[in-house]
Design an enzyme around this catalytic site. Structure first.
Site, mmCIF file in Angstrom:
data_model
loop_
_atom_site.group_PDB
_atom_site.id
_atom_site.type_symbol
_atom_site.label_atom_id
_atom_site.label_comp_id
_atom_site.label_asym_id
_atom_site.label_seq_id
_atom_site.Cartn_x
_atom_site.Cartn_y
_atom_site.Cartn_z
ATOM 1 N N LYS A 154 -11.922 -2.308 6.823
ATOM 2 C CA LYS A 154 -11.087 -3.152 7.677
ATOM 3 C C LYS A 154 -11.524 -3.102 9.146
ATOM 4 C CE LYS A 154 -8.340 -3.838 4.055
ATOM 5 N NZ LYS A 154 -7.531 -2.717 3.610
ATOM 6 N N ASP A 192 -1.820 6.494 6.603
ATOM 7 C CA ASP A 192 -2.821 5.536 6.128
ATOM 8 C C ASP A 192 -3.079 4.572 7.279
ATOM 9 O OD1 ASP A 192 -4.265 3.477 5.013
ATOM 10 O OD2 ASP A 192 -2.882 3.083 3.363
ATOM 11 N N TRP A 206 0.837 -1.211 0.000
ATOM 12 C CA TRP A 206 0.000 0.000 0.000
ATOM 13 C C TRP A 206 0.863 1.250 0.000
ATOM 14 C CZ3 TRP A 206 -4.090 -1.604 -1.941
ATOM 15 C CH2 TRP A 206 -4.704 -2.788 -1.544
HETATM 16 C C1 LIG Z 1 -6.838 -2.287 2.243
HETATM 17 C C2 LIG Z 1 -5.852 -1.212 2.358
HETATM 18 C C3 LIG Z 1 -5.744 -0.191 1.384
HETATM 19 C C4 LIG Z 1 -6.578 -0.182 0.129
HETATM 20 O O1 LIG Z 1 -7.855 0.210 0.406
HETATM 21 P P1 LIG Z 1 -8.941 0.395 -0.752
HETATM 22 O O2 LIG Z 1 -10.094 0.913 0.036
HETATM 23 O O3 LIG Z 1 -9.160 -0.944 -1.373
HETATM 24 O O4 LIG Z 1 -8.431 1.380 -1.724
HETATM 25 C C5 LIG Z 1 -4.818 0.811 1.592
HETATM 26 N N1 LIG Z 1 -4.034 0.820 2.678
HETATM 27 C C6 LIG Z 1 -4.094 -0.128 3.621
HETATM 28 C C7 LIG Z 1 -3.203 -0.065 4.808
HETATM 29 C C8 LIG Z 1 -5.017 -1.179 3.483
HETATM 30 O O5 LIG Z 1 -5.086 -2.127 4.435
#
Ligand SMILES: *Cc1c(COP(=O)(O)O)cnc(C)c1O
Length: 354
Positions: free
Chosen positions: A193, A169, A102
């Site tokens: 998540k 993030d 990511w």
């Molecule tokens: C799942 C995830 C993403 C991607 O998220 P999307 O909503 O599918 O764009 C980005 N960063 C982290 C840390 C993730 O776990």
């Protein structure tokens, strides 16, 4: 039939009562005899949902004055681009920590818009640790980090003391542990998540960091526009926001972030204890960086994988397959996963040895 233990990495487990309430609202929302998903997002009933979801975020994370909370679409992946659009100046630098898939994607998007400097990377060891001891350039527009690396199973335990705007993030560990929002300029998280269903992305922004880039920003990518319109610049993802609101209410009811952090720590101790004790298994990341959300491990003898998968399926354990870039197994233990499910997994691992 016994229940399914859902260790899916995302989309993933949500509290049962949240799913029940959500399904009721799809049929008859607030006794309107209308579905939540067939009323105007500008109706009083939905505006209340958006307001309540926003205030729950503020309450649960102790968001200080001077910060805005918004719900957007496009997933965390759109934030990779939006962060750069809104914060990376023409002659400036975006500093990044490359701790996995990511983070690498975030770097790639920022490079479209300006100069990026990767301060440190753990790519040399397939991202199995969190780099430390890097220095942060004082003239960077921001430092971007990923708090929890969902795919590899590493987690930043102590956030860097950051002399520039810290962007994080937090998609896969938001609301899982106490954080100090004032240490950050911007936090974003895809809902799917730890917060709700896919489709909504939550962003917390310190207002004063915005409005400093010279470029024209397309409206849908402009934080200031979404803040001004209170997440209603265009039609918000009504269902995803509603279910996120229900999940945050659930979190508040179980005692908030501090209480869930204790449960999360207990779950992590339980699984890592078994991984370390059981000679059949091996953890694949540096011990001090082990994630409380996603525990990654392999069988020492891969020829036993099929037999172990059978044992998992017999115990109705779902979602334990590791990401294709890592292999092995990954137990994702988000907020809604009960300790009991981790105990079932640990029992399977321990019985597998016998
Ligand atoms: C799942 C995830 C993403 C991607 O998220 P999307 O909503 O599918 O764009 C980005 N960063 C982290 C840390 C993730 O776990």
């Amino acid at each position: 039939m016994s229940k399914v233990h859902n260790f899916s990495a995302g989309p993933c487990i949500l509290p049962k009562e949240v799913l029940t309430k959500a399904s009721e609202a799809v049929i008859n929302f607030n006794n309107l005899d209308l579905s939540l998903i067939e009323i105007s997002h500008r109706s009083k009933d939905f505006v209340e949902v958006m307001d309540w979801a926003t205030s729950l975020v503020k309450e649960l994370l102790n968001v200080p004055e001077g910060y805005s909370v918004i719900f957007l679409q496009g997933g965390a992946s759109t934030q990779f681009l939006m962060v750069a659009y809104n914060l990376l100046t023409e002659n400036g630098t975006g500093a990044y920590l490359n701790t996995g898939t990511w983070a690498s994607k975030a770097i790639k998007e920022a490079e479209i818009l300006g100069t990026v400097k990767v301060l440190a990377s753990s790519e040399d060891k397939n991202f199995n640790y969190i780099p430390k001891g890097y220095s942060i350039p004082l003239d960077a527009d921001y430092l971007h980090i990923t708090s929890n690396n969902t795919i590899f199973g590493t987690q930043v335990k102590e956030f860097p003391e950051c002399p520039v705007t810290l962007v994080c993030d937090m998609s896969s560990d938001i609301f899982s542990r106490k954080i100090n929002v004032s240490d950050f300029g911007l936090i974003y998280a895809g809902a799917q998540k730890n917060m709700g269903p896919a489709g909504a992305t939550m962003v917390i922004i310190k207002d004063e960091i915005l409005g400093k880039v010279g470029r024209a920003i397309p409206s849908m990518l402009n934080y200031q526009i979404h803040i001004k319109k209170e997440s209603m610049y265009n039609t918000p993802p009504v269902f995803a926001v509603y279910v996120s609101m229900l999940t945050l209410e659930w979190l508040k009811d179980v005692g908030g972030v501090e209480a869930i952090q204790k449960v999360n720590n207990a779950k992590a101790e339980l699984i890592y204890g078994e991984i370390d004790r059981n000679p059949l298994f091996r953890g694949i990341v540096a011990e001090e960086d082990r994630s409380t959300m996603n525990a990654t491990f392999v069988l020492e003898d891969e020829s036993m994988n099929d037999a172990f998968n059978q044992a998992l399926s017999d115990a109705r354990i779902n979602g334990l397959k590791g990401h294709r870039s890592v292999g092995g197994f990954r137990a994702s233990m988000y907020n809604a996963l009960p300790l009991e499910s981790v105990q079932v997994l640990v029992d399977v691992m321990s019985n597998f040895r016998q």
